[in-house]
Design an enzyme around this catalytic site. Structure first.
Site, PDB file in Angstrom:
ATOM      1  N   GLU A  42      -2.659  14.709 -31.704  1.00 48.59           N
ATOM      2  CA  GLU A  42      -1.980  14.393 -30.438  1.00 48.59           C
ATOM      3  C   GLU A  42      -2.667  15.104 -29.272  1.00 48.59           C
ATOM      4  O   GLU A  42      -3.118  16.249 -29.402  1.00 48.59           O
ATOM      5  CB  GLU A  42      -0.525  14.844 -30.525  1.00 48.59           C
ATOM      6  CG  GLU A  42       0.290  14.623 -29.258  1.00 48.59           C
ATOM      7  CD  GLU A  42       1.690  15.217 -29.335  1.00 48.59           C
ATOM      8  OE1 GLU A  42       2.532  14.830 -28.516  1.00 48.59           O
ATOM      9  OE2 GLU A  42       1.942  16.083 -30.207  1.00 48.59           O
ATOM     10  N   LYS A 111       4.296   7.496 -26.709  1.00 48.39           N
ATOM     11  CA  LYS A 111       5.323   8.288 -27.383  1.00 48.39           C
ATOM     12  C   LYS A 111       6.711   7.966 -26.833  1.00 48.39           C
ATOM     13  O   LYS A 111       6.975   8.082 -25.633  1.00 48.39           O
ATOM     14  CB  LYS A 111       5.010   9.770 -27.187  1.00 48.39           C
ATOM     15  CG  LYS A 111       5.871  10.732 -27.990  1.00 48.39           C
ATOM     16  CD  LYS A 111       5.339  12.156 -27.786  1.00 48.39           C
ATOM     17  CE  LYS A 111       6.066  13.166 -28.645  1.00 48.39           C
ATOM     18  NZ  LYS A 111       5.517  14.532 -28.439  1.00 48.39           N
ATOM     19  N   CYS A 145       4.127  12.931 -33.106  1.00 48.48           N
ATOM     20  CA  CYS A 145       4.796  14.227 -33.211  1.00 48.48           C
ATOM     21  C   CYS A 145       6.331  14.146 -33.334  1.00 48.48           C
ATOM     22  O   CYS A 145       6.851  13.826 -34.383  1.00 48.48           O
ATOM     23  CB  CYS A 145       4.371  15.093 -32.031  1.00 48.48           C
ATOM     24  SG  CYS A 145       4.470  16.878 -32.329  1.00 48.48           S
TER      25      CYS A 145
END
Length: 259
Positions: A42, A111, A145
């Site tokens: 990431e 995300k 994540c």
């Protein structure tokens, strides 16, 4: 149908995109002949330099997309290009790009879930599209994540056929146990492969956990890193997905009348 996946776990140079592009390119060139699919961490171009993303982030992702497509084609390898900070008119997004070995950009995912504990919501905008795509003949999905703490988001993708989950992260070392447990749980409950690439090293505020992993649809860890820079590689057999789902028909037993 066997495929080899390599996760490139490395120490990201904080706030230094130029250096990180060079490092990623070296790692890809070294590993491309050993794997079908490569995965990056990431925010690998900038690190967690959130306060400066509006300056050092990639304008509309142009630099990253151009580099990614050129690099994938030159090395004849599929690349799940972790995620990068992408500056747009309405904010900065934490965005994953995926290119096939012919240099075609096949997916862009931003995300969905921002981690307020580390102030992501103050510097980033959340995405609103799903992470589904197809690679090497396999239906897959990409996540970033904090997304792995939302099983309902993962299940939305696997219930539509995704058999491989790719995860890119900058997961902190103090919550390493959560990282391992959540990834293994996501593999078991979705009867899918999980290929998760974390970063290693430190930045001014965080120490990262490393422990990139490849997990099979029964929850067995096929390969796992330690805390240091390394490449985590495993061969997967796509036939194992149908075999696992046939043994325990979880998706057939979902109570759609209840949830």
């Amino acid at each position: 149908m066997k495929r080899t996946i390599s996760c490139l776990q490395f120490n990201i140079s904080y706030g230094n995109p130029s250096e990180n592009f060079k490092k990623a390119e070296r790692l890809i060139e070294a590993e491309s002949s050993h794997a079908d699919i490569l995965v990056l961490p990431e925010l690998w171009t900038t690190g967690y330099d959130l306060k400066n993303l509006d300056t050092i982030g990639d304008e509309d992702g142009k630099q990253t997309k151009t580099w990614l497509q050129k690099t994938a084609k030159a090395n004849n390898v599929h690349i799940v290009c972790g995620s990068v900070a992408v500056k747009k008119k309405n904010g900065v997004y934490n965005t994953m790009y995926i290119a096939d070995k012919n240099g075609n950009l096949i997916k862009e995912y931003s995300k969905a879930h921002l981690f307020q504990l580390m102030d992501e919501h103050l510097y980033l905008s959340s995405g609103s599209a799903d992470g589904s795509f197809e690679i090497e003949g396999a239906r897959a999905a990409g996540f970033i994540c904090y997304d792995i703490r939302f099983p309902e988001w993962i299940r939305k993708h696997t219930s539509k056929g995704a058999g491989i989950i790719f995860v890119s992260a900058e997961w902190p070392r103090p919550r390493l146990d959560h990282w391992r447990s959540l990834l293994i749980a996501r593999a078991i409950e979705n009867q899918c492969f999980v290929a998760a690439c974390n970063c290693s090293g430190k930045d001014p505020a965080n120490e990262f956990a490393g422990h990139s992993m490849v997990i099979d649809p029964l929850g067995h860890v096929l390969a796992e890193a330690g805390h240091e820079e390394t490449v985590v590689k495993a061969e997967i057999d796509l036939n194992d997905i149908d075999q696992a789902r046939g043994q325990i028909p979880v998706f057939e037993d979902i109570r759609k009348d209840l949830y």
